[in-house]
Design a protein around this motif. Structure first.
Motif, mmCIF file in Angstrom:
data_model
loop_
_atom_site.group_PDB
_atom_site.id
_atom_site.type_symbol
_atom_site.label_atom_id
_atom_site.label_comp_id
_atom_site.label_asym_id
_atom_site.label_seq_id
_atom_site.Cartn_x
_atom_site.Cartn_y
_atom_site.Cartn_z
ATOM 1 N N GLY A 40 -5.751 -0.352 -2.626
ATOM 2 C CA GLY A 40 -6.652 -0.705 -3.674
ATOM 3 C C GLY A 40 -7.858 -0.145 -3.349
ATOM 4 O O GLY A 40 -8.711 0.042 -4.468
ATOM 5 N N LYS A 41 -8.393 0.140 -2.501
ATOM 6 C CA LYS A 41 -9.738 0.760 -2.209
ATOM 7 C C LYS A 41 -9.527 2.253 -2.478
ATOM 8 O O LYS A 41 -10.546 2.825 -3.116
ATOM 9 C CB LYS A 41 -10.149 0.710 -0.783
ATOM 10 N N ILE A 45 8.194 -5.878 -3.638
ATOM 11 C CA ILE A 45 7.767 -4.677 -3.062
ATOM 12 C C ILE A 45 6.495 -4.511 -3.425
ATOM 13 O O ILE A 45 6.179 -4.830 -4.747
ATOM 14 C CB ILE A 45 8.703 -3.695 -3.616
ATOM 15 N N GLY A 46 5.617 -4.182 -2.688
ATOM 16 C CA GLY A 46 4.332 -4.087 -2.882
ATOM 17 C C GLY A 46 3.603 -2.346 -2.860
ATOM 18 O O GLY A 46 4.640 -1.925 -2.790
ATOM 19 N N GLY A 47 2.370 -2.491 -2.762
ATOM 20 C CA GLY A 47 1.659 -1.216 -2.655
ATOM 21 C C GLY A 47 2.175 -0.188 -3.468
ATOM 22 O O GLY A 47 2.722 -0.115 -4.734
ATOM 23 N N ILE A 48 1.879 1.125 -2.989
ATOM 24 C CA ILE A 48 2.488 2.327 -3.659
ATOM 25 C C ILE A 48 3.855 2.568 -3.958
ATOM 26 O O ILE A 48 4.373 3.207 -5.001
ATOM 27 C CB ILE A 48 1.614 3.398 -2.892
ATOM 28 N N ALA A 49 4.658 1.919 -3.072
ATOM 29 C CA ALA A 49 6.095 2.295 -3.133
ATOM 30 C C ALA A 49 6.786 1.097 -4.590
ATOM 31 O O ALA A 49 7.354 1.604 -5.363
ATOM 32 C CB ALA A 49 6.773 1.342 -2.151
ATOM 33 N N GLY A 50 5.809 0.295 -4.698
ATOM 34 C CA GLY A 50 6.097 -0.811 -5.783
ATOM 35 C C GLY A 50 5.736 -0.076 -7.186
ATOM 36 O O GLY A 50 6.286 0.206 -8.073
#
Lengths: 345, 345
Positions: B85-86, B160-165
Motif C-alpha cells: 500500500g505504501k 487472499i491479500g496483497g499483490i496476489a489478490g
C-alpha cells in the motif's frame, strides 16, 4: 590460544588457525571459509581472529581432519565424506548417492537431530562439527562418449572418488583417482573416459568440454553436499559460550554465502561450457535405476558390519522419504511451472 | 538505548524491542524471531538484549514497519509485501507471483545486489532491512469446489491479500480480507469459496479441509517468500559494527531455522490434512497460464507509473531467467529422480 580463562573474561582475545581442504582456485568453496573467518572477526571486534590456510599450506587437503583432531590446528573447513576411510558413516553428514537435497540435508541436521547425533559420533575423533557451506546439486561430469544404458558403464574409467566410486564400481565403472590438474590431459589422451568435478562454475575453469563434450546430469551422488567446520574438541570446550554461538552463526552465514554464490554463478558457467562445445545429457533412468540398486546393496553391505552407519543411514532414509512426500507437492511443482514458462516471462 | 558511546566501548549494553507481524500461534514464523533474539543475546554474552513482542502486543502486525520507522520500537520482524500500500516495490523483496524460489530469492538478495538496492529504497522509510526467514514454496489454499479451468475462477470469493489478490482479481476472483480465525466459519457457511494461508504445517491447525476439501498447489504467488528484519535506520547507524554483524549473522541462522523447520514439519502437516479429508489438486496449466499472463499485465501497469518498481522487477526477472536456466539441469532432475524412486528406497 586462549589469552585468559573464559570464566574471567567472556570476550577474550583468541588467535586460531583454520586449514582448508580446498585450494584457492575453488574460490566459492575456499571463499566461504574466507567469509566465515571475516564474520567471526567482525562480530568480536577483532578479538577472535582465525587465520585461514588453503589446502597444502599447512597440511594437504585430505589431512585437514587429522590436523584438527591432533591439535596441529584449532579447526578445519572440509567435507566429511573425505574421511570414509576412517568410517563410512562420515559420508552421511555431507552427502551420499541418492541422499537428501541441500535444504533437506540442512533440515535433517538442524531439525531432526542429525547434527547432535553426528557430534556424538565425532567425539572419538576429538572434534566438534557444524555446517559451513553447501554446493547444491552437482553435475555428473564430462564423458568422452555418450552413455545410454547401464551396459555402457562397463569398463568405463572415470575420475570419481569416495563412496560414490564404490557405488559406480558395482555397476562396472573403474574409478580413478586424479588430482584436478591431471584430469584434462588424461581425458585428452583417453587414459580415462570420464571425470566429475563440482558444478558448471568450477567445472568450466578446467576446460574439460573440449576433450570430453558430453556433460551429464544430475550428479546423483551429490544432491546437496554439506561442507563442515570441524573444531578440535578440547579447543571447542574451552571456548566461552558466546564464541561457540558466534562460530555457529557465522557457519550459517557462510553456508548461505556458498550456496547462493554457486546459484548465482552456475548459470554463466553453464553458458560458457555450452559455448565451448559441451552438450548436456541426462543420465537415463536405466543408468539411474542400476546405480540406485547398487547404492542400496552397498548400504546393506556396510550396514551389516557397521551399526552406526546402519542407524544413521536408516534415520536419513526415513527423513528423505518424508521430505520428498512433501517436496513433490508445492516446491517441485512451483519449479516445474517456472521452468516451463521460463522463456515467456 | 545505547548505554555508552560506540566509540568508547565496542560491546556496549543495549536493550531493544522487536515487534513481530506474527502471532505466537504461527510458531515457525514467530519462532524464528525467538531464535534470532536468542542468538543475539548468546553471541554478546547477554549484552545486546532484544525483547520480542508478538503481533498486537505493542502494535498490530501490519503496523510493524511504521512502528519501526517512527521509533516506537527499534526493530520489527515482518514481511515486506505487507507494505504494498505504501509502494508495490516492497513486494519484490519478499515474493511476487511467479517470482524466485527460496534459494534463488536469497541468491538475488545476497549475490546480485538485491539487498543493497532494497536498502537504498528503504531509506525513505527510515529503515535498514535484512532477511530473517523464508517459508519455502507455499500452498494454494483450500477450495470448496474443484476448479479446473480459468473460467472456474470467475466470481470465486477467495481469502487472499496483497499483490496476489490483485493478480487473481484480473482473472475474475473476488479477493476477500479475513483474519485467520474468521476463515473457518466463512468457508463453512459458504460466505467465501476458498482461502489460502501458508503451508501444510500451519494450514492443518485451521482445520479448513473439513469445510473446503480441495487443497491446491503450488501457491504460485509465493514460491519462496523472504521474511525480513527491519531496523530503525538511526538505531542501525548508531550500532557498533560488531553488533551490526551480529544481527546479520543471527538473521542467517534464523533464516535457516525457519525454512528447515517448515521442511521438517510440513510432511506431517500434509499427512494430517489428507487424513482429515483433504484432497490434493494441482492448479491446471490453463489456470496457471491465465494467472501468469495477468501477472505480467499487472507488472506493466504498475511499472508504467512506478520507475523503482519497474527497475527492480526487471532486475529480478532477468535473474530468474538465468536461475531457472541452470535449475532445470541438476537440481530439478535430482529431485525428479528422487520423487520417482521415493517409495522404492
Amino acid at each position: 590460544t586462549i589469552a585468559s580463562p573464559a570464566v574471567a573474561q567472556s570476550m577474550p582475545e583468541i588467535k586460531w588457525r583454520m586449514t582448508s581442504s580446498f585450494p584457492k582456485s575453488l574460490d566459492t568453496l575456499y571463499g566461504a571459509g574466507e567469509l566465515f573467518v571475516k564474520q567471526v572477526a567482525e562480530m568480536t571486534d577483532g578479538k577472535f581472529q582465525i587465520q585461514h590456510f588453503a589446502a597444502g599450506e599447512i597440511v594437504p587437503g585430505l589431512q585437514a581432519l587429522d590436523a584438527t583432531s591432533g591439535g596441529t590446528v584449532e579447526m578445519c573447513h572440509s567435507v566429511s565424506y573425505y574421511y570414509v576411510g576412517k568410517d563410512p558413516t562420515f559420508a552421511i553428514a555431507a552427502a551420499v548417492p541418492f541422499g537428501l537435497n541441500a535444504r533437506q540435508q540442512a533440515a535433517w541436521l538442524f531439525q531432526n537431530g542429525g547434527n547432535e547425533k553426528f557430534n556424538e559420533f565425532y567425539k572419538k575423533y576429538n572434534i566438534y562439527g557444524f555446517p559451513i557451506g553447501n554446493t547444491g546439486a552437482q553435475m555428473g561430469g564430462f564423458f568422452r562418449k555418450e552413455i545410454k544404458t547401464a551396459a555402457d558403464l562397463q569398463g568405463l574409467k572415470m575420475r570419481i572418488g569416495g563412496i560414490a566410486g564404490q557405488v559406480l564400481q558395482k555397476v562396472g565403472v573403474v574409478p580413478q583417482q586424479l588430482a584436478g590438474p591431471d584430469v584434462y590431459p588424461a581425458l585428452e589422451k583417453g587414459t580415462i573416459d570420464a571425470a566429475e568435478w563440482v558444478g558448471p562454475y568450477d567445472d568450466e575453469k578446467l576446460g574439460l568440454a573440449k576433450v570430453a563434450p558430453y556433460y551429464y546430469y544430475p550428479g546423483f551422488w551429490e544432491g546437496g553436499p554439506m561442507v563442515h567446520g570441524y573444531v578440535n574438541l578440547d579447543k571447542w570446550n574451552q571456548l566461552p559460550k558466546a564464541y561457540q554461538a558466534i562460530l555457529q552463526n557465522a557457519g550459517h552465514a557462510a553456508t548461505n554465502y556458498m550456496i547462493t554464490r554457486y546459484d548465482a554463478l552456475n548459470p554463466q558457467g553453464l553458458r560458457k561450457i555450452l559455448a565451448s562445445g559441451g552438450q548436456l545429457r541426462p543420465f537415463s533412468n536405466d543408468i539411474l535405476d542400476a546405480c540406485f540398486k547398487a547404492t542400496n546393496e552397498l548400504w546393506a553391505e556396510i550396514g551389516a558390519k557397521n551399526e552406526t552407519f546402519k542407524t544413521m543411514m536408516a534415520d536419513m532414509q526415513a527423513f528423505r522419504n518424508d521430505e520428498y512426500f512433501w517436496w513433490q507437492v508445492a516446491e517441485y511443482n512451483y519449479d516445474t511451472y517456472m521452468i516451463r514458462s521460463r522463456t515467456r516471462g
